[in-house]
Motif scaffolding. Structure first.
Motif, PDB file in Angstrom:
ATOM      1  N   VAL A 108     -12.446   3.715   6.192  1.00 15.96           N
ATOM      2  CA  VAL A 108     -12.979   2.678   7.091  1.00 15.96           C
ATOM      3  C   VAL A 108     -14.123   1.898   6.448  1.00 15.96           C
ATOM      4  O   VAL A 108     -14.258   0.700   6.641  1.00 15.96           O
ATOM      5  CB  VAL A 108     -13.444   3.302   8.431  1.00 15.96           C
ATOM      6  CG1 VAL A 108     -13.938   2.238   9.388  1.00 15.96           C
ATOM      7  CG2 VAL A 108     -12.316   4.109   9.059  1.00 15.96           C
ATOM      8  N   ARG A 109     -14.937   2.598   5.654  1.00 19.50           N
ATOM      9  CA  ARG A 109     -16.103   1.937   5.071  1.00 19.50           C
ATOM     10  C   ARG A 109     -15.908   1.590   3.602  1.00 19.50           C
ATOM     11  O   ARG A 109     -16.830   1.120   2.941  1.00 19.50           O
ATOM     12  CB  ARG A 109     -17.340   2.832   5.204  1.00 19.50           C
ATOM     13  CG  ARG A 109     -17.808   3.048   6.636  1.00 19.50           C
ATOM     14  CD  ARG A 109     -19.312   2.850   6.731  1.00 19.50           C
ATOM     15  NE  ARG A 109     -19.853   3.258   8.008  1.00 19.50           N
ATOM     16  CZ  ARG A 109     -20.002   2.445   9.032  1.00 19.50           C
ATOM     17  NH1 ARG A 109     -19.620   1.188   8.948  1.00 19.50           N
ATOM     18  NH2 ARG A 109     -20.521   2.888  10.162  1.00 19.50           N
ATOM     19  N   ASN A 110     -14.715   1.900   3.093  1.00 27.27           N
ATOM     20  CA  ASN A 110     -14.417   1.631   1.687  1.00 27.27           C
ATOM     21  C   ASN A 110     -15.405   2.268   0.720  1.00 27.27           C
ATOM     22  O   ASN A 110     -15.704   1.710  -0.341  1.00 27.27           O
ATOM     23  CB  ASN A 110     -14.364   0.117   1.428  1.00 27.27           C
ATOM     24  CG  ASN A 110     -13.201  -0.525   2.156  1.00 27.27           C
ATOM     25  OD1 ASN A 110     -12.104   0.031   2.171  1.00 27.27           O
ATOM     26  ND2 ASN A 110     -13.447  -1.656   2.802  1.00 27.27           N
ATOM     27  N   ALA A 111     -15.910   3.427   1.101  1.00 26.76           N
ATOM     28  CA  ALA A 111     -16.793   4.148   0.178  1.00 26.76           C
ATOM     29  C   ALA A 111     -15.954   4.702  -0.977  1.00 26.76           C
ATOM     30  O   ALA A 111     -14.785   5.030  -0.788  1.00 26.76           O
ATOM     31  CB  ALA A 111     -17.483   5.296   0.925  1.00 26.76           C
ATOM     32  N   SER A 112     -16.546   4.791  -2.144  1.00 27.19           N
ATOM     33  CA  SER A 112     -15.846   5.419  -3.274  1.00 27.19           C
ATOM     34  C   SER A 112     -15.801   6.924  -3.012  1.00 27.19           C
ATOM     35  O   SER A 112     -16.601   7.453  -2.241  1.00 27.19           O
ATOM     36  CB  SER A 112     -16.591   5.150  -4.581  1.00 27.19           C
ATOM     37  OG  SER A 112     -17.817   5.870  -4.593  1.00 27.19           O
ATOM     38  N   ARG A 113     -14.843   7.611  -3.668  1.00 23.29           N
ATOM     39  CA  ARG A 113     -14.760   9.065  -3.465  1.00 23.29           C
ATOM     40  C   ARG A 113     -16.069   9.746  -3.863  1.00 23.29           C
ATOM     41  O   ARG A 113     -16.581  10.606  -3.142  1.00 23.29           O
ATOM     42  CB  ARG A 113     -13.586   9.653  -4.251  1.00 23.29           C
ATOM     43  CG  ARG A 113     -13.530  11.169  -4.194  1.00 23.29           C
ATOM     44  CD  ARG A 113     -12.256  11.742  -4.789  1.00 23.29           C
ATOM     45  NE  ARG A 113     -11.056  11.328  -4.074  1.00 23.29           N
ATOM     46  CZ  ARG A 113     -10.606  11.910  -2.964  1.00 23.29           C
ATOM     47  NH1 ARG A 113     -11.254  12.928  -2.443  1.00 23.29           N
ATOM     48  NH2 ARG A 113      -9.517  11.480  -2.375  1.00 23.29           N
ATOM     49  N   ALA A 114     -16.632   9.342  -4.998  1.00 21.07           N
ATOM     50  CA  ALA A 114     -17.853   9.984  -5.490  1.00 21.07           C
ATOM     51  C   ALA A 114     -18.997   9.823  -4.480  1.00 21.07           C
ATOM     52  O   ALA A 114     -19.700  10.779  -4.163  1.00 21.07           O
ATOM     53  CB  ALA A 114     -18.247   9.390  -6.838  1.00 21.07           C
ATOM     54  N   GLU A 115     -19.107   8.615  -3.961  1.00 21.85           N
ATOM     55  CA  GLU A 115     -20.169   8.321  -3.000  1.00 21.85           C
ATOM     56  C   GLU A 115     -19.945   9.115  -1.701  1.00 21.85           C
ATOM     57  O   GLU A 115     -20.862   9.734  -1.164  1.00 21.85           O
ATOM     58  CB  GLU A 115     -20.110   6.805  -2.731  1.00 21.85           C
ATOM     59  CG  GLU A 115     -21.182   6.217  -1.854  1.00 21.85           C
ATOM     60  CD  GLU A 115     -20.818   4.762  -1.481  1.00 21.85           C
ATOM     61  OE1 GLU A 115     -21.402   4.250  -0.538  1.00 21.85           O
ATOM     62  OE2 GLU A 115     -19.914   4.170  -2.136  1.00 21.85           O
ATOM     63  N   ALA A 116     -18.694   9.106  -1.214  1.00 17.25           N
ATOM     64  CA  ALA A 116     -18.364   9.820   0.030  1.00 17.25           C
ATOM     65  C   ALA A 116     -18.603  11.321  -0.138  1.00 17.25           C
ATOM     66  O   ALA A 116     -19.081  11.994   0.780  1.00 17.25           O
ATOM     67  CB  ALA A 116     -16.916   9.542   0.427  1.00 17.25           C
ATOM     68  N   GLU A 117     -18.305  11.850  -1.323  1.00 18.41           N
ATOM     69  CA  GLU A 117     -18.492  13.288  -1.534  1.00 18.41           C
ATOM     70  C   GLU A 117     -19.974  13.657  -1.631  1.00 18.41           C
ATOM     71  O   GLU A 117     -20.383  14.710  -1.144  1.00 18.41           O
ATOM     72  CB  GLU A 117     -17.723  13.757  -2.790  1.00 18.41           C
ATOM     73  CG  GLU A 117     -16.223  13.768  -2.524  1.00 18.41           C
ATOM     74  CD  GLU A 117     -15.405  14.413  -3.639  1.00 18.41           C
ATOM     75  OE1 GLU A 117     -15.970  14.739  -4.700  1.00 18.41           O
ATOM     76  OE2 GLU A 117     -14.184  14.572  -3.428  1.00 18.41           O
ATOM     77  N   ARG A 118     -20.749  12.782  -2.223  1.00 20.71           N
ATOM     78  CA  ARG A 118     -22.201  13.038  -2.261  1.00 20.71           C
ATOM     79  C   ARG A 118     -22.766  13.109  -0.850  1.00 20.71           C
ATOM     80  O   ARG A 118     -23.522  14.022  -0.508  1.00 20.71           O
ATOM     81  CB  ARG A 118     -22.915  11.928  -3.036  1.00 20.71           C
ATOM     82  CG  ARG A 118     -23.222  12.275  -4.482  1.00 20.71           C
ATOM     83  CD  ARG A 118     -24.304  11.379  -5.095  1.00 20.71           C
ATOM     84  NE  ARG A 118     -24.115   9.956  -4.834  1.00 20.71           N
ATOM     85  CZ  ARG A 118     -23.308   9.160  -5.541  1.00 20.71           C
ATOM     86  NH1 ARG A 118     -22.615   9.656  -6.548  1.00 20.71           N
ATOM     87  NH2 ARG A 118     -23.193   7.875  -5.242  1.00 20.71           N
TER      88      ARG A 118
END
Ligand code: ADP
Ligand code: MG
Length: 243
Positions: A108-118
């Motif tokens: 929904v927010r188009n976060a990158s995987r790395a960012e979302a995992e952090r």
């Protein structure tokens, strides 16, 4: 943050919410109590557009919901800005804890995987289950699953959190850990609307307690006012049953 005016909701011939007026300020914690069937869940569900209503209006952080689902783009915005935790955890069973928490920010927010995992790791740490990130929901206790549900909701950086009896499906020994996480969230200034039967918790975290009887707000005030000096006879008899 929330402004409800003249809200009326019917399920067919059943008049479930009657002229509800309710304002919630930023950072305020409002606890909603009342007997089963009084309309608490329906009220909460109207606030994030899960239920339509027939009369009145609801504004959430500047987004306006109108009768019969007329909301334009507001519904979409409200869904992304409002987090909800239910009695049933509703986690995705086939996904790991980490993936449950990263899914919506990535989609929904188009976060990158790395960012979302952090973000997910930080939130799982915050609710005390960082060590469970690689497990699947079925491998966790109910209390841990509900804390994942909380982390998942927080991952969307909500402006408002709604809770509908978040501890009602939990074994008694797990209720405390979920309430602790909610307490901390309240301390951090989150705006919260909470339906609960945990009266000790309500007294402690609520800025305001709302009592609903058959779809009407019949009493509200500080926890001290409502719990120690209820003015309405129905509130008195309800409290006599649950306290
Ligand atoms: P509470 O959460 O306070 O127990 P609810 O909001 O779930 O109360 O329900 C209020 C009333 O609306 C109850 O009489 C319930 O049976 C009725 N109700 C709730 N959901 C529906 C539905 N989807 N269809 C018809 N009636 C419903
Ligand atoms: Mg309910």
């Amino acid at each position: 943050m929330v402004s409800i005016e003249g809200l009326n909701k019917h399920f067919g011939s059943l008049h479930v919410l009657k002229d509800i007026d309710l304002q919630v300020a930023p950072g305020e914690v409002v606890v909603i109590i009342g007997a089963s069937g009084s309309g608490k869940s329906t009220l909460i569900r109207c606030v994030n557009g899960l239920e339509q209503f027939q009369k009145g209006q609801i504004e959430v952080d500047g987004n306006l919901l109108k009768p019969d689902g007329k909301a334009g783009g507001a519904l979409q915005k409200i869904r992304t800005e409002v987090g909800m935790v239910f009695q049933q955890f509703n986690l995705f069973p086939h996904l790991s804890v980490l993936d449950n928490v990263t899914l919506a920010p990535m989609r929904v927010r188009n976060a990158s995987r790395a960012e979302a995992e952090r973000t997910a790791e930080r939130l799982l740490e915050r609710v005390g289950i960082a060590d469970q990130a690689r497990k699947h929901p079925a491998q966790l206790s109910g209390g841990q699953q509900q804390r994942v549900a909380l982390a998942r909701a927080l991952a969307m950086e909500p402006r408002l959190m709604l809770f509908d009896e978040p501890t009602s499906a939990l074994d008694p020994e797990m209720i405390g850990e979920v309430l602790d996480a909610m307490r901390e969230l309240a301390r951090d200034g989150m705006t919260m609307m909470i339906v609960t039967h945990e009266m000790t918790f309500a007294r402690e975290v609520a800025d305001r307690v709302i009592y609903i009887h058959k779809g009407e707000i019949t009493e509200q005030g500080t926890p001290e006012q409502v719990f120690d000096n209820p003015r309405n006879e129905r509130t008195q008899s309800f409290l006599a049953r649950v306290l």
